[in-house]
Design an enzyme around this catalytic site. Structure first.
Site, PDB file in Angstrom:
ATOM      1  N   LYS A 107     -28.259 -93.139  -2.160  1.00 55.03           N
ATOM      2  CA  LYS A 107     -29.112 -94.208  -2.663  1.00 55.03           C
ATOM      3  C   LYS A 107     -30.589 -93.823  -2.681  1.00 55.03           C
ATOM      4  O   LYS A 107     -31.406 -94.504  -3.293  1.00 55.03           O
ATOM      5  CB  LYS A 107     -28.904 -95.479  -1.838  1.00 55.03           C
ATOM      6  CG  LYS A 107     -27.521 -96.075  -2.042  1.00 55.03           C
ATOM      7  CD  LYS A 107     -27.340 -97.372  -1.286  1.00 55.03           C
ATOM      8  CE  LYS A 107     -26.033 -98.052  -1.642  1.00 55.03           C
ATOM      9  NZ  LYS A 107     -24.869 -97.356  -1.038  1.00 55.03           N
TER      10      LYS A 107
HETATM   11  C1  LIG Z   1     -23.575 -97.599  -1.475  1.00 58.40           C
HETATM   12  C2  LIG Z   1     -22.620 -96.520  -1.080  1.00 58.40           C
HETATM   13  C3  LIG Z   1     -21.419 -96.292  -1.801  1.00 58.40           C
HETATM   14  C4  LIG Z   1     -20.977 -97.177  -2.938  1.00 58.40           C
HETATM   15  O1  LIG Z   1     -21.765 -97.034  -4.096  1.00 58.40           O
HETATM   16  P1  LIG Z   1     -21.707 -98.172  -5.228  1.00 58.40           P
HETATM   17  O2  LIG Z   1     -22.719 -97.754  -6.234  1.00 58.40           O
HETATM   18  O3  LIG Z   1     -22.062 -99.448  -4.541  1.00 58.40           O
HETATM   19  O4  LIG Z   1     -20.318 -98.190  -5.762  1.00 58.40           O
HETATM   20  C5  LIG Z   1     -20.633 -95.225  -1.420  1.00 58.40           C
HETATM   21  N1  LIG Z   1     -20.952 -94.440  -0.365  1.00 58.40           N
HETATM   22  C6  LIG Z   1     -22.082 -94.637   0.351  1.00 58.40           C
HETATM   23  C7  LIG Z   1     -22.358 -93.746   1.509  1.00 58.40           C
HETATM   24  C8  LIG Z   1     -22.957 -95.675   0.018  1.00 58.40           C
HETATM   25  O5  LIG Z   1     -24.057 -95.867   0.751  1.00 58.40           O
END
Ligand SMILES: *Cc1c(COP(=O)(O)O)cnc(C)c1O
Length: 430
Positions: A107
């Site tokens: 993210k």
């Molecule tokens: C947020 C997150 C996900 C999921 O991603 P999305 O875009 O919400 O589907 C998967 N793995 C980790 C470690 C995350 O922080």
């Protein structure tokens, strides 16, 4: 580029307004009014371009003339200031590691891109924006780090007391400056409800409040970059590429599907979920029936009603047949996740985190049924972020990387709140 609300095609806005407001007034998610097409020569020669150049070319048509080229190139360069390695795991199977950024979760990319866009849009204007986020763990840390020290922007993060890992809590509460953490006595859903209430509160209308989750186009779209980088590195293998994406809110995989729509030749996508299996069930029955969210080891994916799924449907003109041809979805249990972690670690000496392990499982399941591909799964977080759940189940030690070590020594500063009124007071006082 204009963006329309998925609830009402007549509500249209600019990239700037969509990035600043997050969501349309009618609560619809924004969606680009047209799907740009990248130059075919560029795609055919992608291995000759730097990651920065590729990312710039992918995002530029979505931003249009709202950010000048030199500024946008700089935003992209700052966003991508860490590596995105493709690591071989077993024959024809690779991990794309997205966890080398400041908070060690994928993210970081979206948060860094969004923060820099908002910074550009507020420069020279007497405008302050307050970002309000509820987090179950990773989002808050990435947003806090991505927005730290960015002028004209305050960040307020709500997290459920005692329900995020120690590392995650430190990432939220130790930065200071324009980042404020509120420790909520309650669950993630309570935090989420308070945030939703604040967005609807007439008395907060004068505070420019926005969200920083993947419903915001400026956080959602830069996730396309990962798929370009994976394809660039795996193209030389000469086989069609299938990507498995550990999915929760489905923002990341939706960006991958968008990358394909604008011209990237990924052959197939696998959405890998934990027990929160609304989308895998939908792909089987065409009925969208979310159940209560269940807690799992891959807790950043504990989402039963993924916000971005409407965007995926829109990308395929709401035609199930078209979607079904390009996307397969599988759910996995925690027991399967642990077994996969164990197997990949002992047989291939590669340590996944629980989210990556879910991605690995989905990839293998698809490739077993459909031979002839080069496969890649996205490793969305460093295993150290989920060290507790890994070491409880596997006999291994995880070395603590420098990014994490430094935050562990920081001093936690958080204000405890237990009601919406306390949140509101906090926002109004600032
Ligand atoms: C947020 C997150 C996900 C999921 O991603 P999305 O875009 O919400 O589907 C998967 N793995 C980790 C470690 C995350 O922080």
């Amino acid at each position: 580029m204009k963006y329309y609300s998925l609830n009402n095609l007549d509500i249209k806005t600019s990239f700037k307004e969509a990035a600043i407001t997050g969501i349309a007034q009618d609560k619809g998610l924004y969606f680009p009014e047209s799907i740009p097409q990248l130059d075919a020569d560029f795609i055919a020669n992608i291995e000759n371009y730097s990651n920065e150049e590729i990312a710039y070319r992918a995002i530029a048509p979505f931003v249009g003339d709202e950010i000048p080229e030199d500024k946008l190139r700089r935003i992209v360069a700052e966003t991508l200031s860490f590596p995105f390695p493709i690591v071989p795991v077993e024959e024809d199977v690779y991990a794309l590691e997205l966890f080398h950024g400041p908070t060690m979760a994928f993210k970081d990319v979206g948060a860094r891109f969004m923060s820099r866009c908002l910074n550009y849009f507020t420069q020279g204007e007497d405008k302050k924006i307050t970002i309000l986020v509820a987090t179950s763990g990773d989002t808050g840390g990435a947003v806090a780090s991505g927005f730290l020290g960015v002028e004209n922007i305050n960040v307020v993060i709500l997290y459920p007391s005692g329900k995020v890992s120690d590392v995650q809590e430190k990432q939220l509460t130790t930065l200071g400056q324009n980042i404020k953490a509120l420790e909520v006595s309650g669950t993630f859903d309570d935090c989420q409800d308070m945030v939703k209430k604040a967005f609807l509160d007439e008395e907060l209308k004068n505070v420019s409040l926005t969200s920083a989750n993947s419903i915001n186009i400026a956080r959602w779209l830069p996730q396309m970059f990962y798929y370009f980088f994976a394809y660039k590195d795996l193209k030389a293998k000469g086989k069609p590429v299938v990507v498995s994406v550990p999915s929760g809110n489905f923002g990341n995989i939706c960006a991958g599907l968008m990358a394909k729509k604008i011209g990237l030749p990924i052959a197939h996508f696998v959405a890998s979920t934990n027990a929160n299996d609304t989308v895998p069930r939908f792909m089987g029955s065409q009925e969208y029936t979310p159940k209560a969210t269940v807690e799992t080891l891959s807790n950043a994916m504990d989402v039963s009603n993924p916000s971005n799924f409407v965007r995926i449907l829109e990308l395929f003109g709401k035609e199930f047949g078209a979607l079904d041809g390009e996307l397969t979805a599988y759910p996995f249990t925690d027991a399967e996740t642990i077994a996969a972690l164990q197997k990949v670690y002992t047989e291939n000496e590669y340590l996944c985190d629980p989210h990556g392990a879910v991605g690995y499982l989905g990839l293998k399941k698809y490739m077993d049924a459909n031979p002839g591909y080069t496969g890649v799964f996205l490793e969305t977080a460093h295993p150290v972020k989920f060290a507790d759940s890994i070491t409880q189940n596997l006999d291994i030690e995880i070395a603590i990387p420098a990014q994490i070590e430094s935050v562990l020594h920081g001093k936690k500063v958080a204000q405890q709140i237990s009601s919406y009124d306390e949140l509101k007071d906090f926002i109004l006082k600032k």
